[in-house]
Design a protein around this motif. Structure first.
Motif, PDB file in Angstrom:
ATOM      1  N   GLN A 119       0.808  -1.227   0.000  1.00  0.00           N
ATOM      2  CA  GLN A 119       0.000   0.000   0.000  1.00  0.00           C
ATOM      3  C   GLN A 119       0.838   1.273   0.000  1.00  0.00           C
ATOM      4  N   LEU A 120       1.649   1.445  -1.031  1.00  0.00           N
ATOM      5  CA  LEU A 120       2.461   2.651  -1.125  1.00  0.00           C
ATOM      6  C   LEU A 120       1.659   3.791  -1.743  1.00  0.00           C
ATOM      7  N   GLY A 121       2.071   5.032  -1.451  1.00  0.00           N
ATOM      8  CA  GLY A 121       1.350   6.193  -1.956  1.00  0.00           C
ATOM      9  C   GLY A 121       2.273   7.287  -2.426  1.00  0.00           C
ATOM     10  N   ALA A 122       2.436   8.334  -1.597  1.00  0.00           N
ATOM     11  CA  ALA A 122       3.163   9.534  -2.011  1.00  0.00           C
ATOM     12  C   ALA A 122       4.677   9.408  -1.849  1.00  0.00           C
ATOM     13  N   GLU A 123       5.151   8.239  -1.459  1.00  0.00           N
ATOM     14  CA  GLU A 123       6.589   8.064  -1.259  1.00  0.00           C
ATOM     15  C   GLU A 123       7.352   8.206  -2.574  1.00  0.00           C
ATOM     16  N   THR A 124       8.539   8.792  -2.493  1.00  0.00           N
ATOM     17  CA  THR A 124       9.422   8.870  -3.662  1.00  0.00           C
ATOM     18  C   THR A 124      10.698   8.078  -3.436  1.00  0.00           C
ATOM     19  N   ALA A 125      10.898   7.581  -2.228  1.00  0.00           N
ATOM     20  CA  ALA A 125      12.044   6.740  -1.909  1.00  0.00           C
ATOM     21  C   ALA A 125      11.663   5.832  -0.752  1.00  0.00           C
ATOM     22  N   LEU A 126      12.338   4.682  -0.660  1.00  0.00           N
ATOM     23  CA  LEU A 126      12.020   3.690   0.357  1.00  0.00           C
ATOM     24  C   LEU A 126      13.289   3.089   0.932  1.00  0.00           C
ATOM     25  N   VAL A 127      13.275   2.826   2.238  1.00  0.00           N
ATOM     26  CA  VAL A 127      14.187   1.836   2.806  1.00  0.00           C
ATOM     27  C   VAL A 127      13.456   0.510   2.676  1.00  0.00           C
ATOM     28  N   VAL A 128      13.969  -0.381   1.835  1.00  0.00           N
ATOM     29  CA  VAL A 128      13.234  -1.602   1.504  1.00  0.00           C
ATOM     30  C   VAL A 128      13.523  -2.707   2.517  1.00  0.00           C
ATOM     31  N   VAL A 129      14.786  -3.091   2.647  1.00  0.00           N
ATOM     32  CA  VAL A 129      15.167  -4.116   3.613  1.00  0.00           C
ATOM     33  C   VAL A 129      16.477  -3.706   4.278  1.00  0.00           C
ATOM     34  N   GLU A 130      16.827  -4.408   5.330  1.00  0.00           N
ATOM     35  CA  GLU A 130      18.131  -4.207   5.954  1.00  0.00           C
ATOM     36  C   GLU A 130      18.751  -5.551   6.300  1.00  0.00           C
ATOM     37  N   VAL A 131      20.055  -5.620   6.115  1.00  0.00           N
ATOM     38  CA  VAL A 131      20.847  -6.779   6.507  1.00  0.00           C
ATOM     39  C   VAL A 131      21.609  -6.362   7.765  1.00  0.00           C
ATOM     40  N   TYR A 132      21.435  -7.084   8.875  1.00  0.00           N
ATOM     41  CA  TYR A 132      21.946  -6.578  10.144  1.00  0.00           C
ATOM     42  C   TYR A 132      22.520  -7.695  11.007  1.00  0.00           C
ATOM     43  N   ARG A 133      23.392  -7.288  11.940  1.00  0.00           N
ATOM     44  CA  ARG A 133      23.979  -8.229  12.901  1.00  0.00           C
ATOM     45  C   ARG A 133      23.057  -8.368  14.111  1.00  0.00           C
ATOM     46  N   ARG A 134      22.992  -9.580  14.645  1.00  0.00           N
ATOM     47  CA  ARG A 134      22.259  -9.798  15.889  1.00  0.00           C
ATOM     48  C   ARG A 134      22.863 -11.004  16.603  1.00  0.00           C
ATOM     49  N   GLY A 135      23.477 -10.756  17.760  1.00  0.00           N
ATOM     50  CA  GLY A 135      24.048 -11.836  18.542  1.00  0.00           C
ATOM     51  C   GLY A 135      25.132 -12.606  17.818  1.00  0.00           C
TER      52      GLY A 135
END
Length: 400
Positions: A119-135
């Protein structure tokens, strides 16, 4: 994947392809624990395709662009790599566009996960996913956070220096009448990686392009979404989804069954609450009981959800109605669902179905937990051939 969900990575090198029906600029930013880049060198994009452990290139099969992360080569002070997408066309927004991120093993091409921000609308840019450290391990998380001021809004948010064009310099006016408009000499364009990023717009909060509850009760149309926040803050701890219907023909009884399916990471069903199982998830979701006729005013059946009591793995709820007796929804009139504050009984959101199909099941609405922790409701009105909720789980999972 659904917004906010995460999965462990089983390979050291992953590629995140981002594709859409339109041209996208895909970037990767290496962030420290404070959520900022160390320098502009941590901004990886088409004009600066190599960073420490992160590269920009063509996606699988030449479709779209990809950010490849070699987790073993990422510097130890980098906490996460966010993958962003911005629209290439001037003035374009993501309304009507569904970008999809596909996370693959970079060496074998095997698909690990996919994510399409809903459900995107007025956005012109997105943070789509992130690859991150955990433990000590690496994971991937679906985000889908939108910005209204393009790639520059994301870049400045994460500490990339974005140069603004210098103000034009006016040449001296002619000394003799008649007066003439002074010529203008433009300043030289900026150079370096920051030159590829548009200057930031005036500071405004990021826009999600969605309706919220700031103006009171909301009446949704099919596929519209409302964010359950008011004044920028979540306003609800417990909600009740009321579902109602009437027979289309006088004198007929309509026995419909309302249910809710709880989903977790990667659209996997966790549990179902229906007339045969009136409470699930330690009472966090409760059903009012079965209505056998559809007669009477008000809600025919209702389902109460204590949002704060839901297990953390629950990221999506799909509310369904089915006709166990086999009557089609063309025999039903005035079908609706409405979201009510369970504490005050105040109606907050309503969706009236105005189109019926000769089928025995309908997905009425869904509640999705966002990366920020807030919930959003989307009106669905999608019909399915299924007389029980059991047959709704697969199409509902696909609809998340």
């Amino acid at each position: 994947m659904t917004p906010g969900s995460n999965l462990p990575l089983t390979v050291a090198r992953v590629a995140v392809d981002v594709t859409a029906p339109v041209r996208l600029d895909v970037s990767g930013l290496l962030l420290t624990a404070d959520g900022k880049v160390r320098s502009d060198d941590d901004f990886v994009f088409y004009n600066q395709p190599n960073g420490p452990g992160v590269t920009h290139g063509a996606g699988a099969g030449g479709g779209g662009d990809a950010i490849t992360v070699d987790t073993a080569a990422v510097p130890p002070d980098i906490d996460k790599i966010v993958v962003t997408a911005s629209l290439d066309g001037p003035g374009a927004t993501f309304a009507g566009t569904e970008p999809t991120a596909t996370v693959r093993g970079a060496d074998d091409g095997a698909v690990i996960a996919t994510f399409t921000p809903p459900q995107l609308g007025a956005e012109t840019a997105l943070v789509v996913v992130e690859v991150y450290r955990r433990g000590g391990a690496w994971k991937v998380r679906a985000v889908g956070q939108g910005y209204a001021n393009g790639l520059s809004g994301i870049a400045t948010d994460f500490g990339v220096s974005v140069e603004e064009p210098a103000a034009p310099v006016a040449a001296p006016a002619a000394p003799i009448a008649p007066p003439a408009a002074p010529p203008v000499t433009q300043a030289p364009p900026p150079t370096g990686p920051a030159a590829q990023v548009p200057p930031p717009m005036p500071t405004t909060p990021p826009s999600t392009g969605k309706i919220n509850l700031d103006k009171g009760r909301v009446s949704l149309q099919k596929n519209q979404t409302v964010s359950l926040v008011k004044g920028g803050r979540p306003v609800l701890s417990s909600v009740k989804m009321g579902l109602g219907w009437e027979p289309a023909f006088r004198g007929a009884d309509i026995d419909l069954d309302a249910s809710v399916i709880a989903f977790g990471v990667d659209r996997k069903k966790i549990d179902v609450c229906f007339f045969g199982k009136l409470a699930i998830l330690n009472g966090a979701i409760q059903h009012s009981g079965d209505n056998l006729t559809g007669e009477g005013g008000g809600d025919d059946e209702s389902i109460t959800v204590h949002l704060g009591g839901l297990p953390s793995e629950v990221t999506g709820l799909v509310f369904t109605v089915n006709s166990f007796s086999g009557q089609k929804f063309t025999d039903v009139a005035k079908a609706y669902c409405r979201l009510v504050d369970a504490q005050t009984d105040e109606e907050l959101v309503r969706f009236d179905i105005t189109h019926a199909e000769p089928r025995t099941g309908v997905m009425m609405a869904k509640l999705i937990k966002q990366f920020s922790g807030e919930w959003e409701m989307t009106a669905m009105g999608e019909y399915v051939d299924s007389r029980t909720v059991r047959g709704m789980a697969k199409p509902a999972g696909k609809a998340l």
